[in-house]
Design a protein around this motif. Structure first.
Motif, PDB file in Angstrom:
ATOM      1  N   VAL A 145      -8.010  -4.474   1.702  1.00 44.62           N
ATOM      2  CA  VAL A 145      -6.699  -3.780   1.577  1.00 44.62           C
ATOM      3  C   VAL A 145      -5.985  -3.502   2.810  1.00 44.62           C
ATOM      4  CG1 VAL A 145      -5.634  -1.697   0.666  1.00 44.62           C
ATOM      5  CG2 VAL A 145      -7.229  -2.552  -0.980  1.00 44.62           C
ATOM      6  N   LYS A 146      -6.722  -3.137   3.792  1.00 44.94           N
ATOM      7  CA  LYS A 146      -6.320  -2.648   5.077  1.00 44.94           C
ATOM      8  C   LYS A 146      -5.669  -4.076   5.913  1.00 44.94           C
ATOM      9  CE  LYS A 146      -9.020   1.375   6.011  1.00 44.94           C
ATOM     10  NZ  LYS A 146     -10.281   1.849   6.815  1.00 44.94           N
ATOM     11  N   GLY A 166       0.788  14.657  -4.004  1.00 48.56           N
ATOM     12  CA  GLY A 166       1.045  14.534  -2.814  1.00 48.56           C
ATOM     13  C   GLY A 166       0.205  13.847  -1.828  1.00 48.56           C
ATOM     14  N   PHE A 167      -0.692  13.257  -2.593  1.00 47.05           N
ATOM     15  CA  PHE A 167      -1.802  12.371  -1.645  1.00 47.05           C
ATOM     16  C   PHE A 167      -2.687  13.156  -1.019  1.00 47.05           C
ATOM     17  CE2 PHE A 167      -0.285   8.441  -3.641  1.00 47.05           C
ATOM     18  CZ  PHE A 167      -1.112   7.744  -3.839  1.00 47.05           C
ATOM     19  N   TYR A 174      -1.830   2.845  -0.726  1.00 47.56           N
ATOM     20  CA  TYR A 174      -2.988   1.805  -1.138  1.00 47.56           C
ATOM     21  C   TYR A 174      -4.026   1.927  -0.849  1.00 47.56           C
ATOM     22  CZ  TYR A 174       1.523  -0.416  -3.096  1.00 47.56           C
ATOM     23  OH  TYR A 174       2.535  -0.846  -3.580  1.00 47.56           O
ATOM     24  N   ILE A 175      -4.159   2.277   0.738  1.00 39.62           N
ATOM     25  CA  ILE A 175      -5.332   2.243   1.403  1.00 39.62           C
ATOM     26  C   ILE A 175      -6.013   3.676   1.015  1.00 39.62           C
ATOM     27  CG2 ILE A 175      -6.287   2.778   3.991  1.00 39.62           C
ATOM     28  CD1 ILE A 175      -3.942   1.084   4.924  1.00 39.62           C
ATOM     29  N   LYS A 176      -5.305   4.565   0.787  1.00 39.16           N
ATOM     30  CA  LYS A 176      -5.931   5.857   0.495  1.00 39.16           C
ATOM     31  C   LYS A 176      -6.856   5.641  -0.700  1.00 39.16           C
ATOM     32  CE  LYS A 176      -3.770   9.708   3.064  1.00 39.16           C
ATOM     33  NZ  LYS A 176      -3.309  11.165   2.785  1.00 39.16           N
TER      34      LYS A 176
END
Length: 341
Positions: free
Chosen positions: A116-117, A202-203, A328-330
């Motif tokens: 993803v990164k 809120g991630f 997406y990365i988280k």
């Protein structure tokens, strides 16, 4: 006599799209995009002849190509819609972005956070919009819940319960090959729930994760060689919110599917859930003590809504989006942690 000059603006050029993978989901996303946006299917690539023939019903003027590099290098193409098996997502997304095309990809974007990164880095370098079809976010029911949470309607959220049980499980062999899929029911189903929970919270950072993965009723001690068909995971956020996730394939659910997300707050609760075992019909409810208020109920034609938003943003000239890229990365990093990677 003065003649008024015409103020008619020149018609905007249709968004030219290439489609990789035209199975059921790929064809559905194509049909929705062509019906609801100012776009056209210029090129398609699909190895199964029957799927390609059905796709051409919606895209009568599309060229059928076998080599994906021909699609990437087609000058007229503005964006690529990817609905291929998961193992292909990273390579195809990166190649499309490097060729200067915006990308709309089915989940998971990558099998690992490392993949993803790399995709996000390609989006940044090309300054092209990258979006993932995390479709449940765009249901009317989840949108209503998200708005109420942002408006502090249920106070501080201290617990979230998530469930996605699919009584059938995938019908393609590659889903059960961890090298191709990257994981089992967590990667296939849990990713939706993890995303919508983090989105509504809120991630926040996740400080603790404990969980158990199973295959055919037996606990897996390593997720390296076998995909799971049942998972039970508990996560704690930096704000001490507990997030409980259960998901499964081929479980005896008594119905086709159970899909639920309940947010418990200090002033009440909010729930998103499917009805009658449906994969498509959802309600949003607000709970206060023993009272239930229905906020949203079917019908809701949400299928493909995420793609419509992506296409309209590309048409408007939007490029790399830092906020969604970080999300997406988280999510991918959290799934890696669930699998012990």
């Amino acid at each position: 006599m003065i003649t008024a000059l015409s103020s008619t603006k020149p018609e905007q050029k249709p968004l030219s799209l290439g489609f990789l993978g035209l199975g059921w989901i790929g064809r559905n996303r194509m049909e929705v995009l062509l019906k609801n946006t100012h776009s056209e299917a210029s090129v398609i690539a699909e190895p199964v002849p029957e799927n390609a023939e059905q796709a051409l019903v919606y895209a009568k003027n599309a060229k059928v190509m076998d080599a994906t590099d021909e699609i990437y290098n087609s000058r007229e193409i503005d964006g690529i819609v990817i609905a291929t098996p998961s193992a292909m997502h990273a390579r195809q997304s990166i190649e499309a972005l490097e060729a200067g095309k915006a990308v709309f990809c089915q989940k998971p974007l990558g099998r690992t956070s490392a993949e993803v990164k790399k995709i996000v880095a390609a989006s940044l370098k090309a300054d092209k919009l990258l979006s993932v079809d995390l479709s449940y976010r765009y249901t009317s029911a989840l949108q209503a819940i998200h708005k109420l949470i942002k408006n502090d309607e249920i106070g501080d959220i201290y617990a979230v319960d998530l469930a996605f049980h699919n009584a059938y499980g995938p019908d393609k062999p590659w889903f059960y090959d961890i090298k191709q899929s990257g994981g089992g029911c967590v990667m296939d189903l849990g990713i939706h729930l993890i995303d919508l929970a983090l989105w509504n919270l809120g991630f926040p950072e996740i400080t603790e994760i404990t969980g158990n993965l199973y295959y055919q009723g037996k606990k897996l001690h390593s997720a390296e060689n076998q995909v799971e068909d049942f998972a039970s995971v508990s996560m704690t956020s930096e704000h001490n919110t507990i997030i409980n996730l259960e998901c499964s394939w081929n479980i005896s659910a008594g119905k086709d599917a159970v899909i639920e997300a309940t947010f418990y707050g200090t002033k009440g609760s909010l729930a998103f859930r499917n009805i009658n075992g449906s994969f498509y019909d959802f309600v949003a409810e607000k709970y206060a003590g023993t009272q239930t208020e229905v906020l949203v109920s079917p019908p809701d034609d949400w299928s493909g809504r995420a793609g419509i938003i992506w296409a309209k943003a590309v048409q408007a000239g939007k490029g790399y989006d830092y906020k969604s890229a970080r999300e997406y990365i988280k999510v991918a990093e959290l799934i890696d942690r669930i699998y012990g990677r």
